[in-house]
Design an enzyme around this catalytic site. Structure first.
Site, mmCIF file in Angstrom:
data_model
loop_
_atom_site.group_PDB
_atom_site.id
_atom_site.type_symbol
_atom_site.label_atom_id
_atom_site.label_comp_id
_atom_site.label_asym_id
_atom_site.label_seq_id
_atom_site.Cartn_x
_atom_site.Cartn_y
_atom_site.Cartn_z
ATOM 1 N N SER A 173 0.815 -1.208 0.000
ATOM 2 C CA SER A 173 0.000 0.000 0.000
ATOM 3 C C SER A 173 0.854 1.266 0.000
ATOM 4 O O SER A 173 1.535 1.548 -0.972
ATOM 5 C CB SER A 173 -0.965 -0.034 1.190
ATOM 6 O OG SER A 173 -1.899 1.011 1.115
ATOM 7 N N ASP A 203 -2.383 6.355 -3.213
ATOM 8 C CA ASP A 203 -1.234 5.684 -2.642
ATOM 9 C C ASP A 203 -0.754 4.652 -3.664
ATOM 10 O O ASP A 203 -1.190 4.657 -4.822
ATOM 11 C CB ASP A 203 -1.591 5.027 -1.305
ATOM 12 C CG ASP A 203 -2.729 4.021 -1.430
ATOM 13 O OD1 ASP A 203 -3.428 4.039 -2.464
ATOM 14 O OD2 ASP A 203 -2.917 3.225 -0.500
ATOM 15 N N ASP A 225 -1.254 1.437 -4.145
ATOM 16 C CA ASP A 225 -2.161 0.424 -4.701
ATOM 17 C C ASP A 225 -3.564 0.955 -4.957
ATOM 18 O O ASP A 225 -4.467 0.202 -5.319
ATOM 19 C CB ASP A 225 -2.221 -0.802 -3.797
ATOM 20 C CG ASP A 225 -2.847 -0.506 -2.435
ATOM 21 O OD1 ASP A 225 -2.736 0.641 -1.974
ATOM 22 O OD2 ASP A 225 -3.427 -1.425 -1.825
ATOM 23 N N ASP A 285 -6.035 2.018 -3.118
ATOM 24 C CA ASP A 285 -7.218 1.872 -2.265
ATOM 25 C C ASP A 285 -7.490 3.181 -1.534
ATOM 26 O O ASP A 285 -8.568 3.379 -0.986
ATOM 27 C CB ASP A 285 -7.084 0.696 -1.287
ATOM 28 C CG ASP A 285 -5.933 0.827 -0.303
ATOM 29 O OD1 ASP A 285 -5.092 1.736 -0.460
ATOM 30 O OD2 ASP A 285 -5.864 0.007 0.635
#
Length: 462
Positions: free
Chosen positions: A97, A239, A241, A243
């Site tokens: 992440s 960020d 990834d 999410d």
């Protein structure tokens, strides 16, 4: 007690916390957990170690008799999307992440695309630590299939959900994807919705050369300056990834994440005519004000575990969220930063407004969110002692929440929270007040407590 999973899956430095061996065991444990049959998707982010670790996860799954659909390099929301969309038994995402480049991690998802609950993660740990793996026979190992086309299917479905009914004004957007997994996706979606899109840090690079992948205010100061210069209506930042989503105003100011959550709550409550809004323990009372105004109820949950409350409340819950993250169960049971960007852009296009104008009726109160490096070996003991002293120092507090750290709510609607990070060797202080003077007073008292307690353990807070 040995533990692999934290606030958001397994996460830590490659070679220490996470390794190909651990990844293989997680895959094999997942296969054992679902009964040694079925189909599971595997995807990964842009980190240099991610292809290796995702291959290890896939090998573990196949060794346990489970077929693997490898979707390759994708944002976490798209990996989660694959499970219900393709009718799979689950998914595994290799990502750290927003953590630094040397880190990596693993998240597991069920057939609905929902991240594993704590109980499910504990069952995986039980299998791994006690080596209760079930191996398939030579003629019953899993198959491997590649299916990168799911990215286009996700994009098409999201576009069909948010295509504006009419465009009052063609807005101008800048998107910073942190060289992460959504670099070739979010700018495309916003352009297809009808916005004029500028992009920055939108090529894949696991070293994250443009900026560190956590979209917090200090990290996005450069984006803010650019946004102001190039005359946009909003700036978005992901960020690593995707999410998470942060947003900045047309003049480059960071928008408190809680205001975005409050806006999403307003949208969902108007759509549903009321309901339960689930938010994490570190969120603003501004959300409570908006939710109450539109006939809803706020329920707070542990950070990283709002999805568990979503299941608990069922159809009564209209959404769950924590700073940067939103789950809309009408879209799916996963956290989705791309979805947030599409929702906000679609509404701005339909109303012909800047992000400031879209959020004009959402309150804003001064906040502090600060992290301090504290060794994992001592952080929980330090935090426990800090909590005891907080109750003494803020003795006139009105109520407390101890589901994740300790949050003390004051009679004047200010509050303070101290908790140990579940993903990094850090202790975090969060606070909010109705004015800056009160906020500084609460923060300084809390920081003094932390420094005093940490000093006993020879840990310097700076």
């Amino acid at each position: 007690m040995r533990k692999l999973f934290g606030t958001a899956g397994i996460r830590g430095e490659y070679g220490k916390v996470i390794s190909p061996e651990i990844a293989y065991k997680v895959g094999l444990a997942m296969a054992t957990f679902i009964g040694g049959k079925g189909v599971v998707s595997v995807g990964h982010d842009v980190r240099l170690t991610s292809p290796l670790l995702s291959s290890s996860v896939a090998s573990g799954l196949m060794a346990g008799g489970v077929d693997v659909v490898n979707v390759g390099l994708v944002p976490t929301p798209i990996l989660a999307f694959t499970a219900p969309h393709l009718g799979l038994d689950g998914g595994v995402m290799v990502t750290a992440s927003h953590n630094p480049p040397p880190d990596n991690g693993i998240k597991c998802f069920n057939s609905k695309g929902m991240e594993f609950t704590e109980k499910m993660e504990e069952e995986l740990e039980e299998i791994i630590f006690n080596e209760k793996f079930t191996y398939a026979k030579w003629d019953d190992v899993g198959n491997l299939e590649y299916y990168p086309e799911v990215v286009d299917e996700y994009v098409d479905k999201l576009l069909s959900k948010f295509k504006p009914k009419r465009i009052r004004r063609k807005i101008r957007v800048i998107v910073d994807c942190a060289n992460g997994a959504a670099s070739n996706i979010t700018p495309l979606i916003l352009r297809e919705l009808g916005a004029s899109v500028l992009s920055i840090n939108c090529h894949f690079d696991g070293l994250f050369p443009g900026r560190i992948p956590e979209p917090r205010p200090d990290v996005l100061e450069g984006l803010g300056r650019i946004a102001k210069t190039v005359n946009v209506d909003v700036a978005f930042a992901h960020d690593g990834d995707a999410d998470r989503l942060s947003a900045l105003t047309s003049d480059g100011r960071f928008i408190l994440n809680d205001r975005l959550i409050a806006y999403y709550a307003k949208v969902k409550l108007l759509e549903k005519g009321g309901g339960v809004v689930i938010v994490s323990i570190d969120t603003s009372f501004a959300i409570d004000e908006v939710v109450e105004k539109y006939g809803g109820e706020v329920v707070r949950a542990k950070l990283g575990k709002t999805h568990e409350k979503l299941v608990e409340y069922g159809l009564k819950a209209v959404m769950s969220a924590e700073p940067w993250k939103l789950i809309d169960p009408d879209w799916g049971y996963w956290v989705d930063g791309i979805y947030q960007a599409a929702l906000l852009t679609s509404h701005m296009l339909e109303e012909g407004v800047t992000i400031e104008e879209l959020l004009k009726d959402i309150p804003e109160y001064p906040q502090v969110r600060v992290s301090f490096k504290v060794p994992n070996e001592t952080k929980h003991r330090i935090v426990s002692e800090v909590h005891e002293k907080m109750r003494e120092v803020f003795k006139n507090y009105e109520s407390e929440l101890s589901i994740d750290g300790l949050r003390l709510n004051m009679p004047d609607k200010s509050w303070v929270l101290v908790r140990a990070s579940g993903t990094e060797p850090k202790v975090r202080i969060y606070a909010e007040a109705r004015n800056t003077k009160k906020l500084n007073e609460i923060y300084e008292k809390t920081l003094k407590i932390l420094k005093e307690v940490a000093g006993k353990y020879e840990v310097k807070i700076s």
